[in-house]
Design a protein around this motif. Structure first.
Motif, PDB file in Angstrom:
ATOM      1  N   LEU A 122      -9.926 140.588   4.381  1.00 57.85           N
ATOM      2  CA  LEU A 122      -9.276 139.187   4.430  1.00 57.85           C
ATOM      3  C   LEU A 122     -10.013 138.169   5.227  1.00 57.85           C
ATOM      4  N   VAL A 145     -13.077 137.261   3.269  1.00 53.94           N
ATOM      5  CA  VAL A 145     -12.669 136.110   2.477  1.00 53.94           C
ATOM      6  C   VAL A 145     -12.483 134.630   2.800  1.00 53.94           C
ATOM      7  N   THR A 146     -11.785 134.656   3.830  1.00 56.99           N
ATOM      8  CA  THR A 146     -11.531 133.796   4.631  1.00 56.99           C
ATOM      9  C   THR A 146     -12.732 132.867   5.151  1.00 56.99           C
ATOM     10  N   CYS A 158      -5.131 133.447   2.627  1.00 59.07           N
ATOM     11  CA  CYS A 158      -6.270 134.428   2.858  1.00 59.07           C
ATOM     12  C   CYS A 158      -5.899 134.793   4.750  1.00 59.07           C
TER      13      CYS A 158
END
Length: 746
Positions: free
Chosen positions: A90, A93-94, A44
């Protein structure tokens, strides 16, 4: 007066401070444990970096199309919006996956550290103070747990700066060269930051460990500190390193802040240089408006290498913390084999050439010893002679540096962990009670779990049931809600050992906190009610040694002599061992706890285990081949014979006349209850019972009546300022007061 010192808070395996290889291996292992999630964090992060790299190019191209009123302009605008949305998603999510990886890595490091600590040889684990271990497995494990995710995200964070620099060269070489002019200064800043922050972080954690160790030590000795009135002194001692901790923390943030400030000042200068050169190229017609916008955006990404300092700082802190946490992983383990003991063995214990070295000093040397199956072996000696260490070696809580220890012919290090702990039980002077309730604490470690009646039988044998039944919920009382004295803790520890008796039972000063009469009742119960094989007793009381089948006398780590208590008692140096302990007992004897109920009658131990508490006739020798040590006094259940001498250990009434049938006093005799002079022989006029071992601290038989003609009051000592009553016929070594002789519970 301060709390007793604890081990140094910062001892560590050799090379811990010089090399981070152990910490790096721990971080790699933690990353593998959460391999999928760590890989997801890396993927990610890389995807977000690629989206960030694509954004300037897409944005510049869309701008050029819109300026030319190209029909494809709106479509590229949507593509640009999608790229920006993907980058934001992203990044989110990371961040979420980073937290999960950090939590899982921290949990793995703590579990591995705790498992290594529990498997370690006790004396190696004891080199770290409780506060030190707590800090390593909590705060430092948490910091180290952030390492795998920080490393993955940090590696991905290098892509935007490097990709931005490459894109600058692709767009226009002159703008890229303008940016490169300031990079040497930027790399110098980052290098000095990594060096300085690493040193300050390591020192900060060292000081933190030291403070944590002193704090836990003070909490453990809170009563001592309060009684001594040294609260302020202890507060000063604990917080003495606080200024240094603050200084190291300020230095750490000073390095971070200074580097961030310099890079923040350098980045705009680089951007202005790129913008100036790009503007000139735009005027010359070498660049378009969209290309100039992309060049400036890529220059911003390339300048973002300064933001990598935060990632570097996180990785540096994680490596330093992992190095300290991983030090626990390297503690030497007590390995086990896969062997089993032969079925129905008697519990024969052999120590063959045992030698133990601690910190370069030989503590036990040349120990050759055989304890027949079912025998009771008492280990005596002055403080520091190696008694507890011998008991630990015999029960394999530690291994000797040379020599072998065998149980029923099988070396202990070849046994499986289950077989060893099933057949070898321990009771200690300061037992740690584990479990939710009192019943759980007694049953702890036994497999399968003993029935409720077995738990109660063990508690009765240890003299614990009376006070357990007085607790709010009896055996179901939560341990945290059970106010227990030191003696009550020891009795619960004895009950835990009694409930899982096997072939060998090791009692390491396990009755030191009991008053003398209670300790004697526990010894009687151990002989009568507790089945089992061989017993090793670290003995401080004369009665414990007298009841044993064999006495091992240690001196400076070597066996000075072995034999029965009666045989060794003829040696003044042996008597001096108990005289010293008797003096210590007078100073340290615990207050008598509430008397437990009398030991109930129960089945005697099998014939394979000699009944150590049964006393033969004082005028006869031991039965041939029995190996039992003669103990003075008639059998405990017999009635006194009129005209006989008082039972050894009985307390004569200082106001009573002579016992009927006793001989007149021929002269001065030793003070009742006093230990014999180690440098002199027995007083000729005292007339000790032939062949008997004086039991200095033994109590009168609770089942026998008073000696006719005397009026002994149980538990009442004679006047310490008066001599023995003329004609009383007191036997040398009789106890003047409970606990006064034989070590007194020290």
């Amino acid at each position: 007066m301060t709390a007793p010192p604890s081990p140094s808070p910062s001892p560590a395996p050799q090379g811990e401070a010089a090399s981070g290889r152990g910490g790096d291996r721990a971080l790699v292992a933690a990353a593998r444990h959460s391999g999928v999630r760590t890989a997801a964090v890396g993927a990610c992060s890389v995807a977000a970096a690629l989206a960030a790299l694509a954004e300037p190019a897409v944005l510049g191209h869309a701008l050029d199309l819109l300026l030319r009123r190209d029909p494809a302009g709106p479509s590229w605008t949507l593509v640009c919006a999608a790229v920006i949305a993907a980058e934001v998603l992203l990044d989110a999510v990371t961040a979420r996956m980073t937290g999960q990886v950090g939590g899982r890595s921290t949990a793995w490091l703590r579990r591995k550290g705790l498992a290594a600590l529990l498997r370690a040889v006790p004396h190696h684990a004891g080199r770290h103070s409780p506060g030190d271990l707590t800090a390593r497995l909590t705060a430092h494990a948490t910091e180290a747990g952030t390492g795998p995710a920080a490393a993955a995200a940090g590696a991905a964070s290098l892509l935007p700066p490097l990709g931005g620099l490459v894109a600058l060269f692709l767009i226009d070489t002159w703008t890229a060269l303008a940016f490169l002019a300031g990079l040497p200064l930027l790399f110098w800043l980052l290098r000095s930051f990594a060096r300085d922050s690493g040193a300050s972080t390591a020192r900060y954690q060292e000081v933190q460990l030291a403070m944590a160790g002193r704090l836990v030590e003070a909490l453990a000795g809170a009563r001592t500190i309060a009684a001594a009135g040294t609260v302020e002194r202890e507060r000063t001692r604990i917080l003495r390193a606080l200024p240094e901790l603050g200084a190291q923390g300020r230095r750490m943030w000073h390095v971070y802040g200074g580097t961030s400030a310099r890079t923040s000042a350098l980045m705009p200068l680089l951007l202005y240089m790129v913008l100036g050169v790009g503007g000139l190229r735009l005027v010359a017609g070498a660049l378009g408006v969209g290309e100039l916008l992309a060049a400036v955006r890529y220059a911003g990404l390339a300048a973002g290498i300064g933001a990598v300092t935060g990632r570097i700082a996180a990785v540096v802190r994680a490596r330093s913390a992992a190095r300290r946490t991983a030090a626990v992983f390297d503690l030497p383990e007590l390995g086990y084999g896969a062997g089993e003991l032969p079925p129905r063995g008697p519990g024969r214990l052999e120590l063959d050439g045992v030698r133990v070295v601690r910190d370069g000093r030989t503590v036990l040397d040349g120990i050759d010893l055989v304890a027949p199956g079912g025998a009771t072996l008492a280990v005596v000696g002055r403080s520091g002679a190696g008694k507890s260490l011998l008991a630990a070696v015999a029960g394999r809580l530690t291994d000797p540096d040379s020599g072998r220890v065998l149980l029923d012919g099988v070396p202990l290090d070849e046994l499986s962990a289950a077989a060893l702990r099933r057949e070898v039980g321990h009771a200690f002077d300061r037992p740690a009670l584990l479990g939710r309730s009192v019943a759980d604490a007694i049953a702890f470690g036994a497999s399968p779990r003993p029935a409720r009646e077995e738990v109660r039988a063990a508690a009765r044998a240890a003299g614990a049931e009376p006070f357990v039944l007085r607790l709010p919920q009896g055996y179901d009382t939560v341990l945290a809600d059970a106010p227990l004295s030191g003696g009550e803790l020891q009795r619960l520890g004895l009950a835990r050992a009694f409930v899982r008796t096997g072939r060998l039972l090791v009692l390491d000063d396990a009755t030191s906190s009991l008053d003398t009469l209670t300790a004697r009742e526990v010894e009687r119960a151990l002989a009568r009610c507790v089945p089992g094989g061989t017993r090793i007793v670290v003995a401080h009381r004369v009665s414990s040694a007298a009841r044993a089948d064999l006495v091992v006398w240690l001196e400076e780590g070597r066996i000075r002599a072995t034999g029965s208590h009666a045989e060794l008692w003829r040696d003044p140096a042996y008597r001096a061992v108990f005289a010293v302990q008797a003096e210590r007992g007078r100073e340290e004897e615990p207050a008598p706890a509430p008397r437990p109920a009398p030991v109930p009658e129960c089945e005697p131990v099998p014939a394979s285990a000699p009944l150590a508490s049964a006393a033969p006739d004082p005028h006869s020798g031991p039965a041939p081949g029995s190996g039992a040590v003669p103990v003075s006094g008639p059998p405990e259940d017999s009635a006194p014979v009129p005209g006989s001498r008082p039972v050894v250990g009985s307390l004569p009434d200082p106001h009573s006349g002579p016992v009927r049938g006793s001989a007149p006093d021929p002269g001065p005799r030793p003070v009742v209850g006093s230990a014999p002079d180690p440098n002199s022989g027995l007083v000729p006029s005292s007339r000790p019972v032939l062949g008997s071992a004086p039991v200095v601290d033994s109590a009168p038989d609770p089942h026998s009546g008073p000696v006719p003609g005397s009026r002994p009051v149980l538990g009442s000592p004679p006047d310490p300022h008066s001599g023995p009553v003329p004609g009383s016929g007191a036997v040398v070594g009789a106890a003047g007061r409970p606990g006064a002789g034989g070590g007194g519970g020290s």
